[in-house]
Design a protein around this motif. Structure first.
Motif, PDB file in Angstrom:
ATOM      1  N   ARG A 132       0.847  -1.209   0.216  1.00  0.00           N
ATOM      2  CA  ARG A 132       0.046   0.037   0.058  1.00  0.00           C
ATOM      3  C   ARG A 132       0.969   1.393  -0.075  1.00  0.00           C
ATOM      4  N   PRO A 173      -6.110   5.231  -5.905  1.00  0.00           N
ATOM      5  CA  PRO A 173      -5.936   3.988  -5.436  1.00  0.00           C
ATOM      6  C   PRO A 173      -6.896   3.012  -5.576  1.00  0.00           C
ATOM      7  N   HIS A 213      -7.276  -0.846  -3.713  1.00  0.00           N
ATOM      8  CA  HIS A 213      -6.720  -1.761  -3.062  1.00  0.00           C
ATOM      9  C   HIS A 213      -7.464  -3.128  -3.151  1.00  0.00           C
ATOM     10  N   HIS A 247      -2.960  -3.163  -7.837  1.00  0.00           N
ATOM     11  CA  HIS A 247      -1.486  -3.489  -7.180  1.00  0.00           C
ATOM     12  C   HIS A 247      -1.697  -4.963  -6.730  1.00  0.00           C
ATOM     13  N   ASN A 291       1.955   1.795  -3.363  1.00  0.00           N
ATOM     14  CA  ASN A 291       0.957   2.190  -4.232  1.00  0.00           C
ATOM     15  C   ASN A 291       0.666   3.938  -4.024  1.00  0.00           C
TER      16      ASN A 291
END
Ligand SMILES: Nc1ncnc2c1ncn2[C@@H]1O[C@H](COP(=O)(O)OP(=O)(O)OP(=O)(O)O)[C@@H](O)[C@H]1O
Ligand SMILES: [Mg+2]
Length: 259
Positions: free
Chosen positions: A81, A100, A102, A135, A84
């Motif tokens: 994270r 972002p 996640h 990601h 990211n």
């Protein structure tokens, strides 16, 4: 290029981090250069980045490919994270409206494969001019508690869900290489058996199969859709912008019908 076409670009953790490090080591200048190249693109774009040394060493340290561990899952997620955040901030600084996304918050896997993923927000982001940035991550897993989700698995999954028309995987080599270090121009099921002996894991820590894992995911995608994906070197300045301009570089992976 049709403005409604969706492009998916993976930026390898092998490019934006030092993968030989045993804890998160970002390559800030690479992240900034790549963000600059992406800022010239005007179409709909989904970015997925790898974890590099912000994920693979942590997974290995806590043995997360073989067992469930609360602390290891949290540390790995928080670490990737952090990478990211760096990528999203660099993109915004370069003028890209990046946000972002996640996977830990929108994916459930089953035995390491994506079982379901909430993607409506990604569609809305694209419709409103944002660039979602996903990601590789730890995700909840209905069988295992948590499991590792590779960016290389997210790319084909999203390519199908979002009907992407262009797929690029930027990694640390010029493409998929043969035993002489030359780029194999194209891979499909018809030549995979001849070239598979050249495919290995990673020269650094990679818990999701390195180059072999990548090619297998993209071959599977080519069986399920008509799309061609390109594996190229995102470490070389100009390659990402060339790919985004429509140039086909590196190794093309496609179904036998499209070759
Ligand atoms: N035939 C091959 N051609 C090219 N690279 C290969 C080959 N076989 C093995 N590799 C290794 O695969 C590596 C790329 O996979 P790796 O998983 O390390 O990178 P990545 O997927 O970009 O990073 P991340 O998983 O962090 O996103 C190369 O750097 C190389 O060491
Ligand atoms: Mg990898």
């Amino acid at each position: 290029m049709d403005k409604n076409n969706i492009t998916i670009l993976k930026i390898g953790g092998s490019v934006i981090t030092d993968k030989s490090a045993d804890d998160g080591a970002a390559r800030v200048s690479k992240i900034e250069r790549i963000a600059g190249e992406i800022s010239g693109f005007e179409g709909k774009l989904i970015i997925v980045h790898g974890a590099g040394s912000f994920g693979h060493p942590q997974v290995k340290r806590f043995g997360l490919t073989g067992k469930f561990d609360h602390i290891g899952s949290i540390i790995t997620h928080m670490s990737v994270r952090e990478l990211n955040t760096m990528v999203v901030e660099a993109l915004n600084f370069a003028g890209v409206n990046a946000l972002p996304v996640h996977p830990m918050a929108c994916v459930v896997s089953k035995n390491g494969r994506i079982k379901s993923m909430f993607t409506e927000q990604i569609g809305e982001m694209l419709a409103n001019g944002f660039v979602p940035v996903l990601h590789g991550d730890m995700v909840m897993d209905s069988e295992l508690g948590t499991s590792v989700l590779s960016g290389d698995q997210i790319v084909p999954y999203l390519a199908i869900q979002m009907k992407a028309s262009r797929i690029g995987i930027g990694s640390a080599e010029e493409g998929v290489l043969n035993n002489k270090g030359e780029v194999i121009p194209s891979i499909s099921n018809s030549n995979f058996d001849q070239i598979k002996e050249y495919l290995g894991g990673s020269s650094n820590t990679d818990v999701t199969g390195g180059m072999l894992g990548k090619v297998l995911e993209l071959l599977k995608l080519s069986e399920q859709s008509n799309s061609t994906s390109y594996i190229f070197n995102a470490g070389n300045a100009g390659n990402i912008s060339d790919f985004l301009k429509g140039k086909n570089i590196g190794t093309a992976i496609s179904g036998d019908r499209t070759i």
